[in-house]
Design a protein around this motif. Structure first.
Motif, PDB file in Angstrom:
ATOM      1  N   CYS A  96       0.760  -1.102  -0.046  1.00 49.11           N
ATOM      2  CA  CYS A  96       0.170   0.118   0.183  1.00 49.11           C
ATOM      3  C   CYS A  96       0.996   1.307  -0.116  1.00 49.11           C
ATOM      4  O   CYS A  96       1.965   1.270   0.970  1.00 49.11           O
ATOM      5  CB  CYS A  96      -0.991  -0.137   1.227  1.00 49.11           C
ATOM      6  N   CYS A 123      -0.925   4.023   3.121  1.00 45.49           N
ATOM      7  CA  CYS A 123      -0.870   3.943   4.694  1.00 45.49           C
ATOM      8  C   CYS A 123      -0.144   4.892   5.282  1.00 45.49           C
ATOM      9  O   CYS A 123       1.138   4.823   4.656  1.00 45.49           O
ATOM     10  CB  CYS A 123      -0.842   2.424   5.194  1.00 45.49           C
ATOM     11  N   SER A 144       3.611  -0.363   6.399  1.00 44.86           N
ATOM     12  CA  SER A 144       2.702  -1.766   6.697  1.00 44.86           C
ATOM     13  C   SER A 144       3.316  -2.802   5.908  1.00 44.86           C
ATOM     14  O   SER A 144       4.033  -2.582   4.983  1.00 44.86           O
ATOM     15  CB  SER A 144       1.359  -1.297   6.097  1.00 44.86           C
ATOM     16  N   HIS A 179      -7.791  -2.027   2.441  1.00 43.11           N
ATOM     17  CA  HIS A 179      -7.152  -1.300   1.463  1.00 43.11           C
ATOM     18  C   HIS A 179      -7.881  -0.905   0.162  1.00 43.11           C
ATOM     19  O   HIS A 179      -7.337  -0.676  -0.791  1.00 43.11           O
ATOM     20  CB  HIS A 179      -5.596  -1.559   1.170  1.00 43.11           C
ATOM     21  N   HIS A 185      -7.261   2.532  -1.154  1.00 47.25           N
ATOM     22  CA  HIS A 185      -6.153   2.864  -1.308  1.00 47.25           C
ATOM     23  C   HIS A 185      -5.425   2.701  -2.771  1.00 47.25           C
ATOM     24  O   HIS A 185      -5.854   1.875  -3.383  1.00 47.25           O
ATOM     25  CB  HIS A 185      -5.190   2.175  -0.024  1.00 47.25           C
TER      26      HIS A 185
END
Length: 209
Positions: free
Chosen positions: A53, A56, A60, A72, A75
């Motif tokens: 990701c 974030c 992560s 997610h 995202h």
């Protein structure tokens, strides 16, 4: 099948490869271990952690297909793939968020990709080692042989160049071997070269009576 693609058409882009600041998430991406089984979905068929990701706020770890759907969904997520046991990412997934100019690209399964990190240089007498020795192009950071006139073999090597401002010096591939072949190797500390010692004075076999 892995094959090369043509280098960037503009030489100005390659010259400016290390001039742009890299995003903060890049170092986390390059140090993340992918393709491990997801602990939250151990019994699921698509549970390998090959997603990362970009949105974030805190670093992560890699996550799987099911984690993306749950945590997610809204995202920006990129998927990591494998080529010859090394992690790669598709150019189409990072070219709008990352400066990838100067990095050697390849085509795998009809998609252009980049290697995330430096790979070991082929050695020995195999076909890969022969191609590497014959290549006139080398990565400016790790000296790995390249197929085309790019500057770096991977995103990791470009990051090193960006962080150091291009001040990392590398030993050109084959330099040591060339010095030895030309008789230019030097002894350290005045030590004499170690050769095969003679066991004794040769004796002629006695004539038979």
């Amino acid at each position: 099948m892995l094959r090369r693609v043509a280098p960037p058409a503009s030489g100005d882009e390659a010259a400016a490869a290390g001039s742009t600041t890299m995003p903060e998430w890049l170092e986390t991406l390059l140090s993340t271990r992918f393709f491990l089984a997801c602990g939250a979905h151990p019994a699921s068929p698509r549970n390998e952690c090959n997603m990362f990701c970009l949105d974030c706020p805190s670093p992560s770890p890699a996550f799987c297909y099911y984690c993306r759907s749950h945590r997610h969904q809204s995202h920006r997520v990129i998927q990591i793939r494998r080529s010859s046991y090394h992690d790669v990412v598709r150019v189409t997934e990072v070219d709008d968020v990352l400066d990838i100019s100067g990095v050697q690209t390849y085509v795998i399964n009809s998609a252009k990709v980049l290697f995330l990190n430096e790979r070991p240089q082929p050695r020995g007498a195999g076909a890969a080692a022969g191609k590497a020795a014959a290549s006139p192009y080398n990565c400016e950071i790790c000296a790995r042989a390249l197929l085309d006139p790019f500057r770096f073999c991977s995103l990791g090597c470009k990051l090193v160049d960006t962080k150091t401002g291009g001040r990392v010096a590398t030993v050109p591939a084959g330099e040591v071997a060339n010095d030895d072949a030309a008789g230019g190797s030097k002894n350290v500390g005045g030590a004499r070269p170690q050769g095969r010692r003679r066991k004794g004075i040769p004796q002629r076999a006695p004539f038979g009576s």
